[in-house]
Write a protein that holds these residues in place. Structure first.
Motif, PDB file in Angstrom:
ATOM      1  N   LYS A  56      41.974  33.118  47.940  1.00  0.00           N
ATOM      2  CA  LYS A  56      42.883  32.339  47.177  1.00  0.00           C
ATOM      3  C   LYS A  56      42.674  30.764  47.780  1.00  0.00           C
ATOM      4  CE  LYS A  56      46.670  35.713  46.877  1.00  0.00           C
ATOM      5  NZ  LYS A  56      48.056  36.280  47.571  1.00  0.00           N
ATOM      6  N   SER A  57      42.366  30.557  48.649  1.00  0.00           N
ATOM      7  CA  SER A  57      42.288  29.218  49.178  1.00  0.00           C
ATOM      8  C   SER A  57      40.832  28.736  48.593  1.00  0.00           C
ATOM      9  CB  SER A  57      42.224  29.214  50.594  1.00  0.00           C
ATOM     10  OG  SER A  57      41.246  29.861  51.098  1.00  0.00           O
ATOM     11  N   LEU A  58      39.914  29.651  47.994  1.00  0.00           N
ATOM     12  CA  LEU A  58      38.848  29.020  47.696  1.00  0.00           C
ATOM     13  C   LEU A  58      39.062  28.482  46.090  1.00  0.00           C
ATOM     14  CD1 LEU A  58      36.297  31.692  48.931  1.00  0.00           C
ATOM     15  CD2 LEU A  58      36.607  29.155  49.846  1.00  0.00           C
ATOM     16  N   GLY A  59      40.113  29.197  45.562  1.00  0.00           N
ATOM     17  CA  GLY A  59      40.709  28.748  44.234  1.00  0.00           C
ATOM     18  C   GLY A  59      39.421  29.358  43.005  1.00  0.00           C
ATOM     19  N   ASN A  60      38.683  30.587  43.678  1.00  0.00           N
ATOM     20  CA  ASN A  60      37.765  31.112  42.572  1.00  0.00           C
ATOM     21  C   ASN A  60      38.212  32.361  42.036  1.00  0.00           C
ATOM     22  OD1 ASN A  60      37.120  32.093  44.936  1.00  0.00           O
ATOM     23  ND2 ASN A  60      34.930  32.445  44.471  1.00  0.00           N
ATOM     24  N   PHE A  61      39.621  32.609  42.116  1.00  0.00           N
ATOM     25  CA  PHE A  61      39.884  34.189  42.119  1.00  0.00           C
ATOM     26  C   PHE A  61      40.389  34.252  40.418  1.00  0.00           C
ATOM     27  CE2 PHE A  61      44.479  33.807  41.489  1.00  0.00           C
ATOM     28  CZ  PHE A  61      44.670  32.572  42.231  1.00  0.00           C
ATOM     29  N   ILE A  62      40.006  35.436  40.097  1.00  0.00           N
ATOM     30  CA  ILE A  62      40.169  35.936  38.699  1.00  0.00           C
ATOM     31  C   ILE A  62      41.526  36.659  38.783  1.00  0.00           C
ATOM     32  CG2 ILE A  62      39.131  37.139  36.863  1.00  0.00           C
ATOM     33  CD1 ILE A  62      36.494  36.550  37.951  1.00  0.00           C
ATOM     34  N   THR A  63      42.479  36.323  38.003  1.00  0.00           N
ATOM     35  CA  THR A  63      43.642  37.284  38.003  1.00  0.00           C
ATOM     36  C   THR A  63      43.505  38.322  37.087  1.00  0.00           C
ATOM     37  OG1 THR A  63      44.677  36.278  35.939  1.00  0.00           O
ATOM     38  CG2 THR A  63      45.158  35.211  37.947  1.00  0.00           C
ATOM     39  N   LEU A  64      44.201  39.474  37.359  1.00  0.00           N
ATOM     40  CA  LEU A  64      44.314  40.674  36.451  1.00  0.00           C
ATOM     41  C   LEU A  64      44.547  40.693  35.117  1.00  0.00           C
ATOM     42  CD1 LEU A  64      45.503  43.102  39.448  1.00  0.00           C
ATOM     43  CD2 LEU A  64      42.962  43.000  38.330  1.00  0.00           C
ATOM     44  N   LYS A  65      45.359  39.845  35.097  1.00  0.00           N
ATOM     45  CA  LYS A  65      46.019  39.649  33.594  1.00  0.00           C
ATOM     46  C   LYS A  65      44.862  38.860  32.984  1.00  0.00           C
ATOM     47  CE  LYS A  65      50.495  39.110  35.103  1.00  0.00           C
ATOM     48  NZ  LYS A  65      50.684  40.477  35.124  1.00  0.00           N
ATOM     49  N   ASP A  66      43.977  38.111  33.341  1.00  0.00           N
ATOM     50  CA  ASP A  66      42.638  37.619  32.739  1.00  0.00           C
ATOM     51  C   ASP A  66      41.604  38.536  32.318  1.00  0.00           C
ATOM     52  OD1 ASP A  66      43.754  34.999  32.453  1.00  0.00           O
ATOM     53  OD2 ASP A  66      42.527  34.217  34.164  1.00  0.00           O
ATOM     54  N   ALA A  67      41.455  39.327  33.416  1.00  0.00           N
ATOM     55  CA  ALA A  67      40.601  40.576  33.460  1.00  0.00           C
ATOM     56  C   ALA A  67      41.001  41.445  32.385  1.00  0.00           C
ATOM     57  CB  ALA A  67      40.453  40.945  34.709  1.00  0.00           C
ATOM     58  N   PHE A  68      42.293  41.791  32.486  1.00  0.00           N
ATOM     59  CA  PHE A  68      42.924  42.882  31.409  1.00  0.00           C
ATOM     60  C   PHE A  68      42.713  42.329  29.689  1.00  0.00           C
ATOM     61  CE2 PHE A  68      46.109  44.485  34.537  1.00  0.00           C
ATOM     62  CZ  PHE A  68      45.211  45.081  35.424  1.00  0.00           C
ATOM     63  N   ALA A  69      42.512  40.922  29.524  1.00  0.00           N
ATOM     64  CA  ALA A  69      42.336  40.515  28.429  1.00  0.00           C
ATOM     65  C   ALA A  69      41.044  40.688  27.897  1.00  0.00           C
ATOM     66  CB  ALA A  69      42.623  38.941  28.391  1.00  0.00           C
ATOM     67  N   ARG A  70      40.260  40.901  28.871  1.00  0.00           N
ATOM     68  CA  ARG A  70      38.791  41.220  28.167  1.00  0.00           C
ATOM     69  C   ARG A  70      38.456  42.646  28.552  1.00  0.00           C
ATOM     70  NH1 ARG A  70      38.180  36.490  31.105  1.00  0.00           N
ATOM     71  NH2 ARG A  70      37.236  37.669  32.768  1.00  0.00           N
ATOM     72  N   HIS A  71      39.035  43.526  29.334  1.00  0.00           N
ATOM     73  CA  HIS A  71      38.580  44.904  29.718  1.00  0.00           C
ATOM     74  C   HIS A  71      39.674  45.843  30.032  1.00  0.00           C
ATOM     75  CE1 HIS A  71      34.551  43.167  30.803  1.00  0.00           C
ATOM     76  NE2 HIS A  71      35.521  42.162  31.477  1.00  0.00           N
ATOM     77  N   HIS A  72      39.646  46.861  29.318  1.00  0.00           N
ATOM     78  CA  HIS A  72      40.808  47.815  29.599  1.00  0.00           C
ATOM     79  C   HIS A  72      41.135  48.089  30.998  1.00  0.00           C
ATOM     80  CE1 HIS A  72      43.139  51.434  27.901  1.00  0.00           C
ATOM     81  NE2 HIS A  72      43.044  51.668  29.249  1.00  0.00           N
ATOM     82  N   PRO A  73      42.303  48.070  31.365  1.00  0.00           N
ATOM     83  CA  PRO A  73      42.673  48.134  32.966  1.00  0.00           C
ATOM     84  C   PRO A  73      41.891  49.383  33.543  1.00  0.00           C
ATOM     85  CG  PRO A  73      44.623  47.831  31.759  1.00  0.00           C
ATOM     86  CD  PRO A  73      43.631  47.969  30.577  1.00  0.00           C
ATOM     87  N   LEU A  74      41.979  50.327  32.658  1.00  0.00           N
ATOM     88  CA  LEU A  74      41.149  51.720  33.302  1.00  0.00           C
ATOM     89  C   LEU A  74      39.755  51.340  33.571  1.00  0.00           C
ATOM     90  CD1 LEU A  74      42.569  54.870  31.562  1.00  0.00           C
ATOM     91  CD2 LEU A  74      42.997  53.902  33.905  1.00  0.00           C
ATOM     92  N   CYS A  75      38.976  50.566  32.959  1.00  0.00           N
ATOM     93  CA  CYS A  75      37.561  50.203  33.081  1.00  0.00           C
ATOM     94  C   CYS A  75      37.639  49.399  34.426  1.00  0.00           C
ATOM     95  CB  CYS A  75      36.926  49.497  32.102  1.00  0.00           C
ATOM     96  SG  CYS A  75      36.986  50.330  30.369  1.00  0.00           S
ATOM     97  N   LEU A  76      38.550  48.928  34.818  1.00  0.00           N
ATOM     98  CA  LEU A  76      38.425  47.984  35.904  1.00  0.00           C
ATOM     99  C   LEU A  76      38.681  48.800  37.090  1.00  0.00           C
ATOM    100  CD1 LEU A  76      38.401  44.691  36.662  1.00  0.00           C
ATOM    101  CD2 LEU A  76      39.121  45.266  34.255  1.00  0.00           C
ATOM    102  N   ARG A  77      39.718  49.929  36.890  1.00  0.00           N
ATOM    103  CA  ARG A  77      39.797  50.837  37.781  1.00  0.00           C
ATOM    104  C   ARG A  77      38.511  51.628  38.040  1.00  0.00           C
ATOM    105  NH1 ARG A  77      44.269  53.664  40.138  1.00  0.00           N
ATOM    106  NH2 ARG A  77      43.561  55.737  40.837  1.00  0.00           N
ATOM    107  N   TYR A  78      37.840  52.077  37.071  1.00  0.00           N
ATOM    108  CA  TYR A  78      36.925  52.926  37.162  1.00  0.00           C
ATOM    109  C   TYR A  78      35.690  52.117  37.840  1.00  0.00           C
ATOM    110  CZ  TYR A  78      32.498  55.180  35.500  1.00  0.00           C
ATOM    111  OH  TYR A  78      31.209  56.037  35.478  1.00  0.00           O
ATOM    112  N   PHE A  79      35.513  50.901  37.395  1.00  0.00           N
ATOM    113  CA  PHE A  79      34.568  50.006  38.168  1.00  0.00           C
ATOM    114  C   PHE A  79      34.821  49.874  39.464  1.00  0.00           C
ATOM    115  CE2 PHE A  79      33.672  45.503  39.270  1.00  0.00           C
ATOM    116  CZ  PHE A  79      32.345  45.467  39.216  1.00  0.00           C
ATOM    117  N   VAL A  80      35.631  49.570  40.101  1.00  0.00           N
ATOM    118  CA  VAL A  80      36.291  49.693  41.453  1.00  0.00           C
ATOM    119  C   VAL A  80      35.825  50.827  42.116  1.00  0.00           C
ATOM    120  CG1 VAL A  80      38.105  49.693  43.081  1.00  0.00           C
ATOM    121  CG2 VAL A  80      38.178  47.909  41.390  1.00  0.00           C
TER     122      VAL A  80
END
Length: 485
Positions: free
Chosen positions: A280-304
RNA sequence: GGCGGCGUAGCCAAGAGGACUAAGGCGACGGAUUGCAAAUCCGUUAUCCGCGGGUUCGAAUCCCGCCGCCGCCUCCA
């Protein structure tokens, strides 16, 4: 083969034996809700979600508590720090509680999208101030804390086990301290239990020591105890919180109650972006809402879940695209099974007895993987083997309904219940109805006419043009189907 | 400076003394199927696990040294 977990307390893999035979008390540090959740939250909470799901699969009753931190804590441990929630609330020009409400909702929204089960209890720190004051009083009475100028500090020198989780030694902590030593503290490692509210500090409560607010380690101790008891089975959280947060929780709780706080400490590793820590303090974080705009949430889950929870996870678009294709393969097989089941009339096919036994073997292998400290990458590898086996079966003739049912059940329990990567609606299988669907159907019919007349030029042109607008056609022996690409 | 972790194929990622002549996924290449595709199936893609030593009958797995990367020591999942 029993479940084994890696316990940070002791730094080794241990057989999992909860306090009660069939009941698991589990607490996981939740988010501080002053901004939208990011992909680091996804890694953490998907990992712990899979653990909860697997424990339940094994037959344990699990009470899963995950707090919401809605009390502002200082951005550093010196007295200069700012309260993150108050700061953000001022920036957004809303009341701190309004800010916190907004981001709490955002958090649940994203966790739901990731198919994380809701915790059984999501207690808020702000709702547990009286309990926090009580434990401070207890610690003062028992001589583990001291008051200075309206603030109360934990006296680390009185708790000899301090450092047992993280392996720190008090004298080293003193020597390496980066933060300027607070003159009120007897020892540099002493930490605030209660802080006096400076002028203008909005989030504040009255206490026996005057107006103030709780120290940032206190809430977890208090809420874990309130809902799970003085000794819990599992305490989870991010690796970066092992020290000082969890170390301090142990000190407070064990000093106050005189008994072990948590039997197993599980820590998930961090997310990096292009090899660098995301913070957070590094300011380089990617929000989930941004990520969901490009990838299906389940793909993120699977990726994790394709990497182990104790390994760092490097986030990159390419890696997630690859994961998406892997997940698609699984979903294709699940869809094929569901479809085959609808058409299966024979209760039992020729080799079904052997097949049922083979499917059972996959389940055993899956459990063996998960029993090794929740080895989800390996569990997914087993699931992938099952996918291949399924496709072979489907291609090789007529499996009976019994085998298909068993396959469906395997995917439903292992893929859906435990890993949470299979859901009722599958990725890439939907052919939407409505006007869009009817129009595509017309084009499919026209293309079928062209194909029948061997006019492949027209047929291919239709397919290519549809592909350009995101509609992918697939010719099968049963006719042409389509999906959104 | 102190503490901890990691380095496995083009990429992601399991494996932690002998079932490893190293899972699984993505990618690539060849084949089957297809009018062509997609999906699916079959095969190939690390003689080797950062580098150098050592222990052992046997090491990716244990020990030592070196190199590189990361985390914690300050709020953070």
């Amino acid at each position: 083969m029993p479940l084994k977990v890696y316990n940070t307390l002791g730094s080794r893999r241990e057989e999992f034996e909860p306090l009660d035979d069939s009941y698991v008390r589990m607490y996981v540090c939740g988010p501080t809700v002053y901004d939208h959740p990011h992909i680091g939250h996804a890694k953490s909470y998907v990992s712990f979600d899979a653990m909860v799901r697997y424990l339940r699969y094994l037959g344990y009753k699990v009470t899963y508590v995950q707090n919401i931190t809605d009390v502002g804590h200082l951005t550093d441990d010196a007295d200069e720090g700012e309260d993150k929630i108050a700061k953000r609330a001022a920036r957004e020009r809303v009341d701190p509680m309004e800010l916190v409400e907004k981001y709490t909702r955002s958090y649940f929204e994203d966790m739901d999208a990731l198919n994380c089960l809701r915790p059984d209890i999501s207690p808020r720190a702000s709702g547990h101030i009286p309990e926090q004051i009580e434990i401070v009083k207890t610690l003062l009475e028992r001589g583990f804390a001291y008051e200075v100028n309206g603030s109360v500090y934990f006296d680390v020198s009185r708790f000899s086990a301090y450092g047992k989780l993280s392996g720190r030694k008090l004298d080293e902590l003193a020597a390496g301290a980066r933060v300027e030593v607070n003159p009120d503290k007897k020892h540099p490692a002493d930490f605030a239990l209660w802080k006096k509210a400076e002028k203008g500090h909005i989030l504040r409560w009255n206490s026996p020591w005057g107006w103030g607010y709780p120290g940032w380690h206190l809430e977890c101790s208090v809420m874990a105890t309130r809902y799970l008891g003085e000794t819990i089975d599992i305490h989870g959280g991010g690796l970066e919180n092992a020290f000082p947060h969890h170390e301090c929780e142990i000190a407070q709780s064990e000093a106050a109650h005189g008994k072990p706080f948590a039997k197993y400490w599980l820590h998930n590793n961090m997310v990096t972006v292009d090899g660098v820590k995301m913070g957070k303090s590094l300011g380089n974080f990617i929000t989930l809402k941004d990520a969901f705009a490009r990838h299906h949430p389940l793909c993120l889950r699977y990726f994790v879940l394709t990497s182990h929870y104790r390994s760092p996870l490097d986030f990159s678009e390419e890696a997630i695209d690859a994961a998406a294709r892997g997940l698609q393969r699984i979903h294709n097989a699940v869809a094929a099974v569901r479809q085959a089941l609808q058409g299966a009339s024979e209760p039992q096919g020729g080799n079904d007895v052997e097949r049922l036994r083979e499917i059972e073997r996959f389940r055993e292998r899956f459990e063996e993987a998960m029993n090794e400290d929740f080895n989800t990458p390996q569990a997914i590898a087993v699931l992938s083997d099952l996918v291949r086996w399924t496709n072979q079966l489907l291609a090789s003739g007529a499996p009976g309904a019994a085998a298909l049912e068993k396959l469906k059940s395997a995917f439903d329990t292992l893929g859906a219940d435990v890993l949470g990567i299979v859901t009722d609606t599958l990725v890439g299988q939907e052919a939407p109805g409505g006007l869009e669907g009817r129009l595509v159907d017309i084009l499919i019919d026209m293309r079928a006419e062209a194909r029948k007349a061997k006019d492949f030029k027209t047929a291919d042109a239709i397919r290519e043009r549809l592909e350009k607008v995101g509609v992918e056609l697939m010719d099968t022996p049963e006719g042409t189907t389509w999906k959104r690409a």
